[in-house]
Design an enzyme around this catalytic site. Structure first.
Site, PDB file in Angstrom:
ATOM      1  N   THR A 234       0.900  -1.152   0.000  1.00 34.95           N
ATOM      2  CA  THR A 234       0.000   0.000   0.000  1.00 34.95           C
ATOM      3  C   THR A 234       0.931   1.192   0.000  1.00 34.95           C
ATOM      4  OG1 THR A 234      -1.736  -1.078   1.314  1.00 34.95           O
ATOM      5  CG2 THR A 234      -1.623   1.302   1.498  1.00 34.95           C
TER       6      THR A 234
ATOM      7  N   ARG B 129     -14.150  -7.064  -0.180  1.00 36.35           N
ATOM      8  CA  ARG B 129     -13.427  -6.839   1.084  1.00 36.35           C
ATOM      9  C   ARG B 129     -12.811  -5.429   1.073  1.00 36.35           C
ATOM     10  NH1 ARG B 129      -7.826  -5.446   2.378  1.00 36.35           N
ATOM     11  NH2 ARG B 129      -7.399  -6.188   4.478  1.00 36.35           N
ATOM     12  N   VAL B 130     -13.012  -4.717   2.171  1.00 34.44           N
ATOM     13  CA  VAL B 130     -12.429  -3.385   2.309  1.00 34.44           C
ATOM     14  C   VAL B 130     -11.465  -3.418   3.484  1.00 34.44           C
ATOM     15  CG1 VAL B 130     -12.936  -0.974   2.858  1.00 34.44           C
ATOM     16  CG2 VAL B 130     -14.435  -2.238   1.305  1.00 34.44           C
ATOM     17  N   GLY B 131     -10.262  -2.949   3.273  1.00 36.04           N
ATOM     18  CA  GLY B 131      -9.263  -2.930   4.347  1.00 36.04           C
ATOM     19  C   GLY B 131      -9.264  -1.615   5.090  1.00 36.04           C
ATOM     20  N   ASP B 132      -8.133  -1.317   5.703  1.00 35.94           N
ATOM     21  CA  ASP B 132      -8.008  -0.090   6.490  1.00 35.94           C
ATOM     22  C   ASP B 132      -7.792   1.139   5.610  1.00 35.94           C
ATOM     23  OD1 ASP B 132      -5.531  -1.212   5.722  1.00 35.94           O
ATOM     24  OD2 ASP B 132      -4.454  -0.038   7.219  1.00 35.94           O
TER      25      ASP B 132
ATOM     26  N   THR C 104       0.149   0.931   6.705  1.00 31.84           N
ATOM     27  CA  THR C 104       0.112  -0.152   5.727  1.00 31.84           C
ATOM     28  C   THR C 104       0.228  -1.454   6.524  1.00 31.84           C
ATOM     29  OG1 THR C 104       2.520  -0.186   5.402  1.00 31.84           O
ATOM     30  CG2 THR C 104       1.272   1.247   3.949  1.00 31.84           C
ATOM     31  N   GLY C 105      -0.010  -2.566   5.855  1.00 37.74           N
ATOM     32  CA  GLY C 105       0.055  -3.849   6.555  1.00 37.74           C
ATOM     33  C   GLY C 105      -1.330  -4.424   6.765  1.00 37.74           C
TER      34      GLY C 105
ATOM     35  N   GLY D 203      -4.721  -4.816   7.323  1.00 39.98           N
ATOM     36  CA  GLY D 203      -5.755  -3.808   7.514  1.00 39.98           C
ATOM     37  C   GLY D 203      -6.723  -4.131   8.632  1.00 39.98           C
TER      38      GLY D 203
END
Ligand code: ASP
Length: 350
Positions: A202, A230-233, A253-254, A256
């Site tokens: 990211t 799917r939605v991450g951070d 990053t990483g 989420g």
């Protein structure tokens, strides 16, 4: 100065003695790599552009633009646009790795410190620069986040061109992953795939200008081969980034899911509001993430998290740090003089 900030800074000693410092004294292994902690604490330079390890071109561009007087958000976005449009970065924008069905879905958000406004898009398909769509959501709607088809329709309404984001390289990586999912399906797998780890990545960029204004942007293709939708951070204000123009900015990053659960970037900024330095603020949140990861499937044999999380933070004074759970991380930073990659501070050596 904001009187609330002053009051809270007075609580710093108590905050430290209850939290991070107590942990460090008790030997919880909070460490920094090399001389980074000392160097970062002494840094008083302004302006600053800080980014993830893949963001050296972003910090260079953002700094160049801020020096010409460009707004911090426009500068940070112009920086990450370079990586969004680069087919060779398989974690962001064009060339990003797709979801499990082979479709690239992008997440991004932006936050502008001086106006305390934000915008975000999630699961956006076919647009190379989701960060610019997120900025347009901020500027042209009364909303914060648009997702999926609504986000794409909105982008097209504002003249963004549709584009096939799946490069040949990304398609091949996805096909190999899919062919090797199971020995029982009808795809012929490939023994070389043993030990294959899902690529991650990211880009975040936080920018501080000479006036002390702050902004931040995060943009990603998210977890490779994710469940569609799917939605991450990265597009979530408070998780993927947060900006308090009185205090500082932070991005992540990483993994989420861990950043969302910890409200990671917001918590780092709140820690700085209470007087912690960027490195102390980051290490405190990494320590909490580590302690609050109790689900066995997310733990290694030694009981530590089986994943990593990175934060990049800058405060209003121009002090900055990048940090992550395990040793080995890097971040990009331009301090107004030099643009370089530095080692992240970390919680655990391994
Ligand atoms: N934070 C991103 C996400 O969870 C992935 C990453 O940075 O590797 O979508």
């Amino acid at each position: 100065m904001n009187p609330y900030l002053l009051t809270n800074q007075l609580d710093r000693r108590e905050f430290l003695s209850r939290g991070l410092a107590a942990g460090a004294v008790a030997g919880l292994g909070v460490k920094a790599s090399g001389n980074d902690t000392v160097a970062n604490s002494l840094h008083r330079g302004m302006p600053v552009a800080i980014s993830s390890g893949n963001g050296l071109r972003a910090t260079g561009k953002a700094m160049q633009m801020m020096k010409r007087g460009t707004d911090t958000l426009d500068a940070a976005i112009a920086g990450v646009n370079i990586v969004e449009e680069d087919p060779n970065d398989m974690s962001v924008g064009y060339g990003g790795l797709p979801n499990e069905r082979g479709v690239v879905e992008l997440d991004s958000c932006v936050m502008h410190g001086p106006t305390y406004r934000a915008g975000a898009v999630a699961s956006l398909r076919n647009i190379k620069t989701p960060s610019l769509v997120a900025q347009t959501v901020m500027e042209r709607t009364d909303h914060i986040m648009l997702v999926g088809q609504g986000a794409l329709d909105f982008a097209k309404m504002h003249g963004f061109q549709e584009f096939n984001l799946l490069t040949e390289n990304a398609r091949k990586v996805w096909v190999r992953w899919k062919e090797n999912l199971s020995p029982k399906d009808d795809y012929l797998g490939d023994s070389e795939m043993k030990g294959f780890e899902r690529p991650t990545g990211t880009i975040n960029c936080c920018a501080l200008n000479e006036k002390g204004d702050l902004s931040s942007v995060t943009t990603t293709s998210g977890l490779a081969f994710k469940v569609p939708g799917r939605v991450g951070d990265s597009p979530i204000i408070g998780a993927g980034l947060y900006v308090d123009n009185e205090v500082g900015a932070c991005g992540s990053t990483g993994r989420g899911e861990a950043v969302i659960l910890s409200c990671g970037s917001r918590t780092v900024v709140e820690n700085m509001r209470h007087g912690l330095s960027p490195e102390e603020a980051i290490l405190d949140v990494l320590k909490r993430i580590s302690e609050q990861t109790v689900d066995k499937r997310l733990l290694r044999n030694d009981g530590r998290p089986d994943f990593d999380v990175n934060f990049y933070a800058v405060n209003k004074k121009g002090e900055y740090a990048g940090g992550r759970i395990y040793k080995g991380g890097t971040y990009a930073v331009h301090d107004g003089r030099v643009n370089r990659i530095r080692d992240s501070i970390h919680l655990f050596d391994k």
